[in-house]
Design a protein around this motif. Structure first.
Motif, PDB file in Angstrom:
ATOM      1  N   GLU A   1       0.814  -1.210   0.000  1.00  0.00           N
ATOM      2  CA  GLU A   1       0.000   0.000   0.000  1.00  0.00           C
ATOM      3  C   GLU A   1       0.855   1.271   0.000  1.00  0.00           C
ATOM      4  N   ASN A   2       2.140   1.131   0.323  1.00  0.00           N
ATOM      5  CA  ASN A   2       3.042   2.294   0.337  1.00  0.00           C
ATOM      6  C   ASN A   2       3.979   2.326  -0.872  1.00  0.00           C
ATOM      7  N   ALA A   3       3.690   1.473  -1.875  1.00  0.00           N
ATOM      8  CA  ALA A   3       4.585   1.335  -3.017  1.00  0.00           C
ATOM      9  C   ALA A   3       4.764   2.641  -3.785  1.00  0.00           C
ATOM     10  N   ASN A   4       3.730   3.436  -3.899  1.00  0.00           N
ATOM     11  CA  ASN A   4       3.820   4.692  -4.652  1.00  0.00           C
ATOM     12  C   ASN A   4       4.538   5.789  -3.875  1.00  0.00           C
ATOM     13  N   GLU A   5       4.600   5.635  -2.552  1.00  0.00           N
ATOM     14  CA  GLU A   5       5.216   6.665  -1.711  1.00  0.00           C
ATOM     15  C   GLU A   5       6.702   6.384  -1.472  1.00  0.00           C
ATOM     16  N   LEU A   6       7.046   5.120  -1.228  1.00  0.00           N
ATOM     17  CA  LEU A   6       8.416   4.760  -0.863  1.00  0.00           C
ATOM     18  C   LEU A   6       9.148   4.255  -2.103  1.00  0.00           C
ATOM     19  N   THR A   7       9.624   5.178  -2.916  1.00  0.00           N
ATOM     20  CA  THR A   7      10.204   4.846  -4.216  1.00  0.00           C
ATOM     21  C   THR A   7      11.704   5.129  -4.311  1.00  0.00           C
ATOM     22  N   SER A   8      12.289   5.672  -3.261  1.00  0.00           N
ATOM     23  CA  SER A   8      13.728   5.961  -3.248  1.00  0.00           C
ATOM     24  C   SER A   8      14.211   5.958  -1.806  1.00  0.00           C
ATOM     25  N   LEU A   9      15.508   5.913  -1.615  1.00  0.00           N
ATOM     26  CA  LEU A   9      16.041   5.951  -0.256  1.00  0.00           C
ATOM     27  C   LEU A   9      15.702   7.275   0.409  1.00  0.00           C
ATOM     28  N   LYS A  10      15.643   8.346  -0.362  1.00  0.00           N
ATOM     29  CA  LYS A  10      15.290   9.658   0.201  1.00  0.00           C
ATOM     30  C   LYS A  10      13.871   9.672   0.743  1.00  0.00           C
ATOM     31  N   SER A  11      13.001   8.860   0.169  1.00  0.00           N
ATOM     32  CA  SER A  11      11.603   8.838   0.616  1.00  0.00           C
ATOM     33  C   SER A  11      11.455   8.212   2.003  1.00  0.00           C
TER      34      SER A  11
ATOM     35  N   VAL B   1      20.528   4.571   4.757  1.00  0.00           N
ATOM     36  CA  VAL B   1      19.215   5.218   4.933  1.00  0.00           C
ATOM     37  C   VAL B   1      19.345   6.138   6.145  1.00  0.00           C
ATOM     38  N   ALA B   2      20.341   6.987   6.075  1.00  0.00           N
ATOM     39  CA  ALA B   2      20.795   7.752   7.246  1.00  0.00           C
ATOM     40  C   ALA B   2      19.732   8.660   7.855  1.00  0.00           C
ATOM     41  N   ASP B   3      18.822   9.155   7.044  1.00  0.00           N
ATOM     42  CA  ASP B   3      17.802  10.077   7.553  1.00  0.00           C
ATOM     43  C   ASP B   3      16.599   9.357   8.158  1.00  0.00           C
ATOM     44  N   ALA B   4      16.631   8.024   8.121  1.00  0.00           N
ATOM     45  CA  ALA B   4      15.535   7.243   8.705  1.00  0.00           C
ATOM     46  C   ALA B   4      15.820   6.969  10.176  1.00  0.00           C
ATOM     47  N   GLN B   5      14.778   6.572  10.898  1.00  0.00           N
ATOM     48  CA  GLN B   5      14.916   6.187  12.299  1.00  0.00           C
ATOM     49  C   GLN B   5      15.056   4.670  12.380  1.00  0.00           C
ATOM     50  N   LEU B   6      16.209   4.188  12.860  1.00  0.00           N
ATOM     51  CA  LEU B   6      16.441   2.753  12.968  1.00  0.00           C
ATOM     52  C   LEU B   6      15.652   2.161  14.122  1.00  0.00           C
ATOM     53  N   VAL B   7      14.945   1.066  13.822  1.00  0.00           N
ATOM     54  CA  VAL B   7      14.221   0.319  14.855  1.00  0.00           C
ATOM     55  C   VAL B   7      14.821  -1.083  14.908  1.00  0.00           C
ATOM     56  N   SER B   8      15.530  -1.400  15.979  1.00  0.00           N
ATOM     57  CA  SER B   8      16.191  -2.700  16.130  1.00  0.00           C
ATOM     58  C   SER B   8      15.353  -3.620  17.016  1.00  0.00           C
ATOM     59  N   VAL B   9      15.081  -4.814  16.496  1.00  0.00           N
ATOM     60  CA  VAL B   9      14.294  -5.814  17.219  1.00  0.00           C
ATOM     61  C   VAL B   9      15.029  -7.147  17.125  1.00  0.00           C
ATOM     62  N   ALA B  10      14.970  -7.951  18.176  1.00  0.00           N
ATOM     63  CA  ALA B  10      15.764  -9.181  18.247  1.00  0.00           C
ATOM     64  C   ALA B  10      15.334 -10.242  17.248  1.00  0.00           C
ATOM     65  N   LYS B  11      14.044 -10.361  16.967  1.00  0.00           N
ATOM     66  CA  LYS B  11      13.537 -11.442  16.124  1.00  0.00           C
ATOM     67  C   LYS B  11      12.917 -10.887  14.839  1.00  0.00           C
ATOM     68  N   VAL B  12      13.269 -11.493  13.700  1.00  0.00           N
ATOM     69  CA  VAL B  12      12.750 -11.055  12.409  1.00  0.00           C
ATOM     70  C   VAL B  12      11.225 -11.195  12.319  1.00  0.00           C
ATOM     71  N   PRO B  13      10.618 -12.310  12.785  1.00  0.00           N
ATOM     72  CA  PRO B  13       9.155 -12.395  12.716  1.00  0.00           C
ATOM     73  C   PRO B  13       8.451 -11.231  13.420  1.00  0.00           C
TER      74      PRO B  13
END
Length: 274
Positions: free
Chosen positions: A140-150, A172-184
């Motif tokens: 649903e976000n495919a049209n919005e998130l089209t580059s690393l700048k987005s 993706v330096a301008d993004a906020q990193l969210v680190s979580v222990a488990k991929v699922p």
């Protein structure tokens, strides 16, 4: 009297020297090479984080929960070469290398990259898989998130302790990193909209997308480096074990069995989610 005292002192020195020498011999006798120790125990203890399909993941086989995957097949081949069985220790990814450092496991096989920082503490095998890095998003976000700048000011997830954290920080330096222990758990957060993107290795990303059709790969370019290729982590200085591990990796790659492991476990991961 002086002779008596002198004789007593010489006797004491000789006695102490004998005790010291005997203790040293005992220590040397009790010290074993790591391969011999593994063979004596009959098991190769491997640390892994079984949430990283198709490399290591849980599935039901004959009504029992089993850990399977490319890395598990690789571990079994190494154990076969050593004439022992594999004992898996499943834990959070950021604890796998700590377990190796503490001597709780013989090898760490869990989609681990031999970064320069990690090489200061551990030795590594030859690389056995070079994964391209990809960004997973909601369709649903495919049209919005089209580059690393987005992704500026967006929340981007990565597994805690993984190289994907560095990919987010550096690319993706301008993004906020969210680190979580488990991929699922990261997949759940992505589906719920708690995060906007998730950096995963391509094979792993495709495995989760197959089972979550609302997700897709974003059309953005992430640069992969040699440091991100997967290798097996070993304790420092275990050269003979390292040689054995590299021998197995080379044989699996030259015979095509490594590709077979990847294909087989990718299919198995799909079925596990059906």
């Amino acid at each position: 009297m002086k002779k008596i005292i002198w004789f007593a002192m010489v006797s004491m020195v000789v006695l102490l020297g004998a005790c010291s020498s005997g203790g040293k011999e005992t220590s040397n006798d009790s010290k074993k090479e790591v391969i011999q120790s593994i063979q004596d125990s009959g098991k190769l203890v491997v640390g892994t984080s079984a949430d990283f399909a198709p490399f290591e993941f849980h599935t039901m086989i004959d009504g029992k929960d089993k850990i399977v995957g490319v890395d598990i097949d690789l571990a079994n081949e190494i154990a076969k070469e050593l004439g022992v069985k594999v004992e898996l220790m499943d834990m959070e990814f950021n604890a796998v290398l700590a377990a190796l450092q503490q001597g709780k496991v013989n090898l760490a096989i869990s989609g681990i990259s031999a970064t320069e920082e990690r090489q200061q503490t551990f030795d590594f095998s030859d690389n056995y898989f070079a994964p391209p890095q990809k960004m997973v998003i909601n369709k649903e976000n495919a049209n919005e998130l089209t580059s690393l700048k987005s992704f500026a000011k967006k929340k981007v997830g990565a597994q805690k302790g993984s190289v994907q954290e560095d990919v987010v920080k550096e690319q993706v330096a301008d993004a906020q990193l969210v680190s979580v222990a488990k991929v699922p758990n990261l997949i759940i957060e992505l589906k719920q909209g708690s995060i906007d993107g998730l950096v995963l290795e391509e094979t792993v990303a495709n495995s989760y997308i197959e089972n979550n059709p609302e997700l897709m790969l974003a059309d953005v370019d992430l640069v992969s480096s040699d440091e991100e290729a997967y290798a097996i982590a070993l304790p420092k200085g275990e050269e003979e074990l390292q040689k054995k591990v590299n021998q197995v990796i080379q044989e699996l790659q030259s015979s095509g069995k490594m590709d077979e492991f990847i294909q087989k476990n990718t299919e198995l991961a799909k079925k596990a989610e059906e």
